[in-house]
Motif scaffolding. Structure first.
Motif, PDB file in Angstrom:
ATOM      1  N   GLU A  90       0.880  -1.576   0.167  1.00 45.15           N
ATOM      2  CA  GLU A  90      -0.293   0.232   0.060  1.00 45.15           C
ATOM      3  C   GLU A  90       1.349   0.984  -0.130  1.00 45.15           C
ATOM      4  O   GLU A  90       2.001   0.878   0.858  1.00 45.15           O
ATOM      5  CB  GLU A  90      -0.981  -0.048   1.086  1.00 45.15           C
ATOM      6  N   PRO A  91       0.838   2.783  -0.488  1.00 42.37           N
ATOM      7  CA  PRO A  91       1.070   3.339  -0.427  1.00 42.37           C
ATOM      8  C   PRO A  91       1.740   4.372   0.651  1.00 42.37           C
ATOM      9  O   PRO A  91       2.943   4.224   0.904  1.00 42.37           O
ATOM     10  CB  PRO A  91       0.555   4.689  -1.988  1.00 42.37           C
ATOM     11  N   ILE A  92      -0.082   4.039   1.331  1.00 44.84           N
ATOM     12  CA  ILE A  92       1.175   4.344   2.704  1.00 44.84           C
ATOM     13  C   ILE A  92       2.258   3.680   3.211  1.00 44.84           C
ATOM     14  O   ILE A  92       3.536   4.781   3.768  1.00 44.84           O
ATOM     15  CB  ILE A  92       0.137   4.644   3.888  1.00 44.84           C
ATOM     16  N   ASN A  93       2.535   2.618   3.198  1.00 46.55           N
ATOM     17  CA  ASN A  93       3.725   1.857   4.122  1.00 46.55           C
ATOM     18  C   ASN A  93       4.620   1.953   2.930  1.00 46.55           C
ATOM     19  O   ASN A  93       6.098   2.191   4.163  1.00 46.55           O
ATOM     20  CB  ASN A  93       3.118   0.627   3.658  1.00 46.55           C
ATOM     21  N   ILE A  94       4.753   1.886   2.497  1.00 50.08           N
ATOM     22  CA  ILE A  94       6.313   2.444   0.969  1.00 50.08           C
ATOM     23  C   ILE A  94       6.379   3.656   1.618  1.00 50.08           C
ATOM     24  O   ILE A  94       7.246   4.589   1.214  1.00 50.08           O
ATOM     25  CB  ILE A  94       5.753   2.436  -0.486  1.00 50.08           C
ATOM     26  N   ILE A  95       5.527   4.845   1.325  1.00 47.55           N
ATOM     27  CA  ILE A  95       5.659   6.211   1.900  1.00 47.55           C
ATOM     28  C   ILE A  95       6.967   6.194   2.979  1.00 47.55           C
ATOM     29  O   ILE A  95       8.131   6.806   2.997  1.00 47.55           O
ATOM     30  CB  ILE A  95       4.716   7.126   1.962  1.00 47.55           C
ATOM     31  N   GLU A  96       5.922   6.043   3.966  1.00 41.32           N
ATOM     32  CA  GLU A  96       6.515   5.624   5.233  1.00 41.32           C
ATOM     33  C   GLU A  96       8.024   4.981   5.736  1.00 41.32           C
ATOM     34  O   GLU A  96       8.891   5.254   6.571  1.00 41.32           O
ATOM     35  CB  GLU A  96       5.787   5.375   6.021  1.00 41.32           C
ATOM     36  N   TYR A  97       8.201   3.319   4.800  1.00 42.85           N
ATOM     37  CA  TYR A  97       8.903   2.750   5.359  1.00 42.85           C
ATOM     38  C   TYR A  97      10.323   3.730   4.057  1.00 42.85           C
ATOM     39  O   TYR A  97      11.464   3.714   5.394  1.00 42.85           O
ATOM     40  CB  TYR A  97       9.251   1.347   4.592  1.00 42.85           C
ATOM     41  N   TYR A  98      10.262   4.644   3.542  1.00 48.76           N
ATOM     42  CA  TYR A  98      11.234   5.211   3.415  1.00 48.76           C
ATOM     43  C   TYR A  98      11.681   6.741   2.900  1.00 48.76           C
ATOM     44  O   TYR A  98      12.459   7.082   2.582  1.00 48.76           O
ATOM     45  CB  TYR A  98      11.271   5.444   1.567  1.00 48.76           C
ATOM     46  N   GLY A  99      10.822   7.215   4.263  1.00 50.50           N
ATOM     47  CA  GLY A  99      10.687   8.318   5.178  1.00 50.50           C
ATOM     48  C   GLY A  99      10.373   9.657   3.629  1.00 50.50           C
ATOM     49  O   GLY A  99      11.191  10.458   3.673  1.00 50.50           O
ATOM     50  N   LEU A 100       9.459   9.251   2.360  1.00 52.68           N
ATOM     51  CA  LEU A 100       9.521   9.935   1.782  1.00 52.68           C
ATOM     52  C   LEU A 100       9.077  11.912   2.327  1.00 52.68           C
ATOM     53  O   LEU A 100       7.344  11.346   3.092  1.00 52.68           O
ATOM     54  CB  LEU A 100       8.360   9.635   0.779  1.00 52.68           C
ATOM     55  N   ASN A 101       8.472  12.885   1.668  1.00 50.22           N
ATOM     56  CA  ASN A 101       8.345  13.460   2.004  1.00 50.22           C
ATOM     57  C   ASN A 101       7.276  14.155   1.317  1.00 50.22           C
ATOM     58  O   ASN A 101       6.565  12.830   1.126  1.00 50.22           O
ATOM     59  CB  ASN A 101       9.403  15.226   2.222  1.00 50.22           C
ATOM     60  N   LEU A 112       6.923  13.888  -2.872  1.00 51.09           N
ATOM     61  CA  LEU A 112       7.389  12.499  -3.450  1.00 51.09           C
ATOM     62  C   LEU A 112       6.885  11.430  -2.771  1.00 51.09           C
ATOM     63  O   LEU A 112       6.321  10.526  -3.939  1.00 51.09           O
ATOM     64  CB  LEU A 112       9.365  11.844  -3.018  1.00 51.09           C
ATOM     65  N   GLY A 113       5.946  11.807  -1.745  1.00 47.19           N
ATOM     66  CA  GLY A 113       4.755  10.698  -1.246  1.00 47.19           C
ATOM     67  C   GLY A 113       3.696  10.692  -1.981  1.00 47.19           C
ATOM     68  O   GLY A 113       3.199  10.170  -2.327  1.00 47.19           O
ATOM     69  N   ASN A 114       3.198  11.738  -2.329  1.00 51.78           N
ATOM     70  CA  ASN A 114       1.853  12.086  -3.868  1.00 51.78           C
ATOM     71  C   ASN A 114       2.426  11.697  -4.883  1.00 51.78           C
ATOM     72  O   ASN A 114       1.434  11.384  -5.068  1.00 51.78           O
ATOM     73  CB  ASN A 114       1.671  13.576  -3.245  1.00 51.78           C
ATOM     74  N   ALA A 115       3.546  12.162  -5.368  1.00 53.06           N
ATOM     75  CA  ALA A 115       3.969  11.636  -6.913  1.00 53.06           C
ATOM     76  C   ALA A 115       3.769  10.226  -6.646  1.00 53.06           C
ATOM     77  O   ALA A 115       3.140   9.360  -7.626  1.00 53.06           O
ATOM     78  CB  ALA A 115       5.144  11.769  -7.205  1.00 53.06           C
ATOM     79  N   LEU A 116       4.327   9.202  -5.585  1.00 50.28           N
ATOM     80  CA  LEU A 116       4.038   7.955  -5.266  1.00 50.28           C
ATOM     81  C   LEU A 116       3.017   7.374  -5.560  1.00 50.28           C
ATOM     82  O   LEU A 116       2.897   6.302  -5.945  1.00 50.28           O
ATOM     83  CB  LEU A 116       5.020   7.225  -4.533  1.00 50.28           C
ATOM     84  N   ALA A 143       1.651  12.627 -10.979  1.00 52.60           N
ATOM     85  CA  ALA A 143       2.441  12.031 -10.523  1.00 52.60           C
ATOM     86  C   ALA A 143       4.085  13.513 -10.729  1.00 52.60           C
ATOM     87  O   ALA A 143       4.972  13.774 -10.370  1.00 52.60           O
ATOM     88  CB  ALA A 143       3.039  11.048 -10.809  1.00 52.60           C
ATOM     89  N   ILE A 144       3.932  13.836 -11.768  1.00 54.60           N
ATOM     90  CA  ILE A 144       5.094  14.670 -12.831  1.00 54.60           C
ATOM     91  C   ILE A 144       4.862  15.899 -11.926  1.00 54.60           C
ATOM     92  O   ILE A 144       6.253  16.357 -12.111  1.00 54.60           O
ATOM     93  CB  ILE A 144       4.615  15.041 -14.353  1.00 54.60           C
ATOM     94  N   TRP A 145       3.971  16.796 -12.007  1.00 57.56           N
ATOM     95  CA  TRP A 145       3.962  18.109 -11.004  1.00 57.56           C
ATOM     96  C   TRP A 145       4.250  18.112  -9.754  1.00 57.56           C
ATOM     97  O   TRP A 145       5.039  19.082  -9.427  1.00 57.56           O
ATOM     98  CB  TRP A 145       2.439  18.421 -11.182  1.00 57.56           C
ATOM     99  N   TYR A 146       4.002  16.734  -8.756  1.00 57.67           N
ATOM    100  CA  TYR A 146       5.257  16.962  -8.009  1.00 57.67           C
ATOM    101  C   TYR A 146       5.983  16.197  -7.825  1.00 57.67           C
ATOM    102  O   TYR A 146       7.220  17.194  -6.640  1.00 57.67           O
ATOM    103  CB  TYR A 146       4.121  15.987  -6.823  1.00 57.67           C
ATOM    104  N   LEU A 147       6.899  16.063  -8.670  1.00 56.59           N
ATOM    105  CA  LEU A 147       7.851  15.209  -9.293  1.00 56.59           C
ATOM    106  C   LEU A 147       8.863  16.637  -9.292  1.00 56.59           C
ATOM    107  O   LEU A 147       9.707  17.367  -8.700  1.00 56.59           O
ATOM    108  CB  LEU A 147       8.313  14.451 -10.049  1.00 56.59           C
TER     109      LEU A 147
END
Length: 110
Positions: free
Chosen positions: A25-36, A39-43, A64-68
């Protein structure tokens, strides 16, 4: 008297159907990698692309491109995030002098 909790959320509100129920799930990946935030929204937008609508709809990829691009812009800036935020606040949120007890703009620092 109602016993319903108005702030309670259901699983469907937190995990909508366009996110498949997987261990990735996106939230698990975002938290695991400590994305801001950017980057979290792009993912999250990349991972949901083609799940909420058809693969021909590129809206999620464009978001996603906009956030990147925003993250790249922030990374290249010589100013810290806090400095950028303070500058943005100063130029976009000037107090309305008609409703402020002071009349001298210099005294307010605006």
């Amino acid at each position: 008297m109602s016993t319903t909790n108005p702030t309670a959320t259901t699983y469907n509100q937190v995990n909508p159907s366009h996110y498949p129920k997987t261990i990735f799930e996106p939230i698990n990946i975002i938290e695991y990698y400590g994305l801001n935030f950017n980057l979290g929204n792009a993912l999250a937008y990349i991972l949901r692309w083609g799940k909420k609508s058809s693969k021909e709809d590129t809206t999620d990829l464009e978001k996603a491109i906009w956030y990147l691009k925003r993250e790249i812009s922030n990374t290249k800036s010589p100013f810290s995030y806090e400095e950028l935020l303070a500058h943005h606040y100063k130029i976009s949120c000037k107090p309305d002098l008609a409703f402020y007890p002071y009349t001298d703009e210099e005294e307010l620092g605006v």
